[in-house]
Structure formats: C-alpha cells, structure tokens
Design a protein around this motif. Sequence first.
Motif, PDB file in Angstrom:
ATOM      1  N   VAL A 186      -5.638   0.205   2.704  1.00 35.54           N
ATOM      2  CA  VAL A 186      -4.299   0.123   2.114  1.00 35.54           C
ATOM      3  C   VAL A 186      -4.695  -0.943   0.865  1.00 35.54           C
ATOM      4  O   VAL A 186      -4.215  -1.085  -0.445  1.00 35.54           O
ATOM      5  CB  VAL A 186      -3.275  -0.362   2.725  1.00 35.54           C
ATOM      6  CG1 VAL A 186      -1.902  -0.916   2.132  1.00 35.54           C
ATOM      7  CG2 VAL A 186      -2.527   1.075   3.944  1.00 35.54           C
ATOM      8  N   GLU A 187      -4.733  -2.182   1.116  1.00 33.68           N
ATOM      9  CA  GLU A 187      -5.030  -2.843  -0.213  1.00 33.68           C
ATOM     10  C   GLU A 187      -6.631  -2.137  -1.335  1.00 33.68           C
ATOM     11  O   GLU A 187      -6.318  -2.335  -1.805  1.00 33.68           O
ATOM     12  CB  GLU A 187      -6.496  -4.268   0.364  1.00 33.68           C
ATOM     13  CG  GLU A 187      -6.437  -5.287  -0.836  1.00 33.68           C
ATOM     14  CD  GLU A 187      -6.888  -7.054   0.033  1.00 33.68           C
ATOM     15  OE1 GLU A 187      -6.950  -7.155  -0.384  1.00 33.68           O
ATOM     16  OE2 GLU A 187      -7.058  -6.894   1.450  1.00 33.68           O
ATOM     17  N   GLN A 188      -7.147  -1.614  -1.000  1.00 34.36           N
ATOM     18  CA  GLN A 188      -8.460  -0.875  -1.455  1.00 34.36           C
ATOM     19  C   GLN A 188      -7.559  -0.122  -3.125  1.00 34.36           C
ATOM     20  O   GLN A 188      -6.913   0.415  -3.622  1.00 34.36           O
ATOM     21  CB  GLN A 188      -9.625  -0.389  -1.547  1.00 34.36           C
ATOM     22  CG  GLN A 188     -10.351  -1.149  -0.401  1.00 34.36           C
ATOM     23  CD  GLN A 188     -11.642  -0.379   1.221  1.00 34.36           C
ATOM     24  OE1 GLN A 188     -11.571   0.685   0.546  1.00 34.36           O
ATOM     25  NE2 GLN A 188     -12.570  -0.873   1.247  1.00 34.36           N
ATOM     26  N   ALA A 189      -6.286   0.845  -2.224  1.00 35.83           N
ATOM     27  CA  ALA A 189      -5.595   1.525  -2.543  1.00 35.83           C
ATOM     28  C   ALA A 189      -4.701   1.309  -3.349  1.00 35.83           C
ATOM     29  O   ALA A 189      -4.411   1.051  -4.858  1.00 35.83           O
ATOM     30  CB  ALA A 189      -4.768   2.537  -1.321  1.00 35.83           C
ATOM     31  N   VAL A 190      -3.912  -0.346  -2.824  1.00 27.97           N
ATOM     32  CA  VAL A 190      -3.319  -1.053  -4.047  1.00 27.97           C
ATOM     33  C   VAL A 190      -4.048  -1.700  -5.030  1.00 27.97           C
ATOM     34  O   VAL A 190      -3.979  -1.297  -6.396  1.00 27.97           O
ATOM     35  CB  VAL A 190      -2.458  -2.052  -3.560  1.00 27.97           C
ATOM     36  CG1 VAL A 190      -1.363  -2.429  -4.262  1.00 27.97           C
ATOM     37  CG2 VAL A 190      -1.511  -1.209  -2.188  1.00 27.97           C
ATOM     38  N   ASN A 191      -4.823  -2.100  -4.800  1.00 28.51           N
ATOM     39  CA  ASN A 191      -5.934  -2.093  -6.010  1.00 28.51           C
ATOM     40  C   ASN A 191      -6.467  -1.726  -6.768  1.00 28.51           C
ATOM     41  O   ASN A 191      -5.767  -2.386  -8.419  1.00 28.51           O
ATOM     42  CB  ASN A 191      -7.508  -3.303  -5.513  1.00 28.51           C
ATOM     43  CG  ASN A 191      -7.369  -4.221  -4.087  1.00 28.51           C
ATOM     44  OD1 ASN A 191      -6.044  -4.819  -5.040  1.00 28.51           O
ATOM     45  ND2 ASN A 191      -8.186  -4.520  -3.659  1.00 28.51           N
ATOM     46  N   ALA A 192      -6.257  -0.189  -6.286  1.00 22.94           N
ATOM     47  CA  ALA A 192      -7.187   1.050  -7.197  1.00 22.94           C
ATOM     48  C   ALA A 192      -6.032   1.705  -8.472  1.00 22.94           C
ATOM     49  O   ALA A 192      -5.708   1.054  -9.773  1.00 22.94           O
ATOM     50  CB  ALA A 192      -7.460   1.769  -6.265  1.00 22.94           C
ATOM     51  N   PHE A 193      -4.374   1.337  -7.455  1.00 20.73           N
ATOM     52  CA  PHE A 193      -3.874   1.882  -7.866  1.00 20.73           C
ATOM     53  C   PHE A 193      -3.143   0.841  -9.383  1.00 20.73           C
ATOM     54  O   PHE A 193      -3.327   0.928 -10.707  1.00 20.73           O
ATOM     55  CB  PHE A 193      -2.533   1.963  -7.252  1.00 20.73           C
ATOM     56  CG  PHE A 193      -1.353   2.760  -7.388  1.00 20.73           C
ATOM     57  CD1 PHE A 193      -0.862   3.672  -7.933  1.00 20.73           C
ATOM     58  CD2 PHE A 193       0.073   1.588  -8.209  1.00 20.73           C
ATOM     59  CE1 PHE A 193       0.301   4.627  -8.662  1.00 20.73           C
ATOM     60  CE2 PHE A 193       1.307   1.799  -8.162  1.00 20.73           C
ATOM     61  CZ  PHE A 193       1.534   3.058  -8.901  1.00 20.73           C
ATOM     62  N   MET A 194      -2.962  -0.662  -9.318  1.00 19.77           N
ATOM     63  CA  MET A 194      -2.746  -1.634  -9.823  1.00 19.77           C
ATOM     64  C   MET A 194      -3.468  -1.752 -11.349  1.00 19.77           C
ATOM     65  O   MET A 194      -2.996  -2.062 -12.490  1.00 19.77           O
ATOM     66  CB  MET A 194      -3.235  -2.679  -9.050  1.00 19.77           C
ATOM     67  CG  MET A 194      -1.313  -3.436  -7.951  1.00 19.77           C
ATOM     68  SD  MET A 194       0.319  -2.833  -8.953  1.00 19.77           S
ATOM     69  CE  MET A 194       0.285  -4.222  -9.871  1.00 19.77           C
ATOM     70  N   LYS A 195      -5.386  -1.769 -11.002  1.00 22.26           N
ATOM     71  CA  LYS A 195      -6.129  -1.502 -11.823  1.00 22.26           C
ATOM     72  C   LYS A 195      -5.675  -0.118 -12.436  1.00 22.26           C
ATOM     73  O   LYS A 195      -5.996  -0.459 -14.462  1.00 22.26           O
ATOM     74  CB  LYS A 195      -7.669  -1.248 -11.691  1.00 22.26           C
ATOM     75  CG  LYS A 195      -8.150  -2.410 -11.035  1.00 22.26           C
ATOM     76  CD  LYS A 195      -9.179  -2.005 -10.858  1.00 22.26           C
ATOM     77  CE  LYS A 195     -10.260  -3.201  -9.969  1.00 22.26           C
ATOM     78  NZ  LYS A 195     -11.503  -3.132  -9.803  1.00 22.26           N
TER      79      LYS A 195
END
Length: 200
Positions: A186-195
């Motif tokens: 989830v953290e990786q997904a949110v990081n990618a989305f926010m980028k």
Amino acid sequence: MRVKSDEKRQAIIDIAKECFSQQGVSGTSMSQLAKQLGGSKATLYNYFSSKEEIFAAVMQSSATEQISNSFLSLDINRDVRTSLLEFGYNFLDSILTPDVASIYRMAITEADRSDIGRHFYNNGPKKGWKHLSDYIEQQISKGELSQCNAWVAAMQFKALLSAEYVEQYAFAAIEKPSQKQIEATVEQAVNAFMKLYGNA
C-alpha cells in the motif's frame, strides 16, 4: 415476526452461497434452493424476486460489505496521503479473503452465461471505485491533487494496489500476505500515485 423473517432470509442466503460455490450460479435452480431450504419456491419468492437477486444478497453478505466500508476512510477533510494509506490497507485486507475471492470467481464464471457478472460489477466494484473517483475529483478542486481524469486516476490507483497480490490470490496461487506485506504494498502504491498526481 421480524426476527424470524430475518433468520429465514439469512438461511436462504447461506444455502444459496453453498450451492453457488459448488455448482455455480447457472447450475443452481430455484427448485434446488427450495429443496435444500426445506420449503417451496414460493417461500424463496417471498424474499427474493430472482436468482440474480439472491446472488446479489450473497455478495452483500460476504466481505463485500467490509470492502464498501474501506471506501468510507476517504475523508475529504483529512490529508490525502493518510486517507489513501488507510483506504488501501483496508481494501486489500478485505479483498484478500476466501469469501471475496469466491464471489469474484463466481461472477467471472457466470459473466458469459447471464447478466450476473454485470449485476455484480454495477452493484459492487463500480460503486466503490466511483466513490474513489469522486474523492479524487474533490481533492483536485481543493488543489491537493493535480488536474487529471479522476476516473482514470482511480483505476490507476486500483491497479497499483492490486498488482502484487490480488490476481495470484484469486487463483489460489498464494496464501494471504502478512499485515507487514500488505502495508508495504500500500505504501508503494500511494507513493507512486502521489508522484503522479500529488501537488506537494
């Protein structure tokens, strides 16, 4: 009387879930369900207008209700990243369960044979992802996320969350990941989305 009616309705749902899992939805008749219930088809029709409606109730009685609740963590007044992290964890924790995987497989299997697949999608996943799309649209309006097609962004976030485990779990190729593994995904997904869409 109401308690008895609720018990009977739940008994129908429980029996239908078992029959649908063993024989598929199209392979299960209202007559078979009535026989398993120990009543008549008239009894079934007192509670449900069709087999499709029974399947929808089976869908609702499973963890799909929990999945729906995960979308409630998308609070427009909270920090976007925090909301997405909470949503993502709740969503994956809910969808990576035997009940949800079973319902998903049944809906896919029946999609070519009846309207059940479409009914499942329109009354389940589509409503949830529309809620996420609306949330993204609101955050764009507030200036918290950059201008984009909110529905496409919602689908991209779904893909980021689902990429690592969902398909493998649906095919019973893996056991449910640990809490730590889900949190990392989830953290990786949110990081990618926010980028992609963050305005920070």
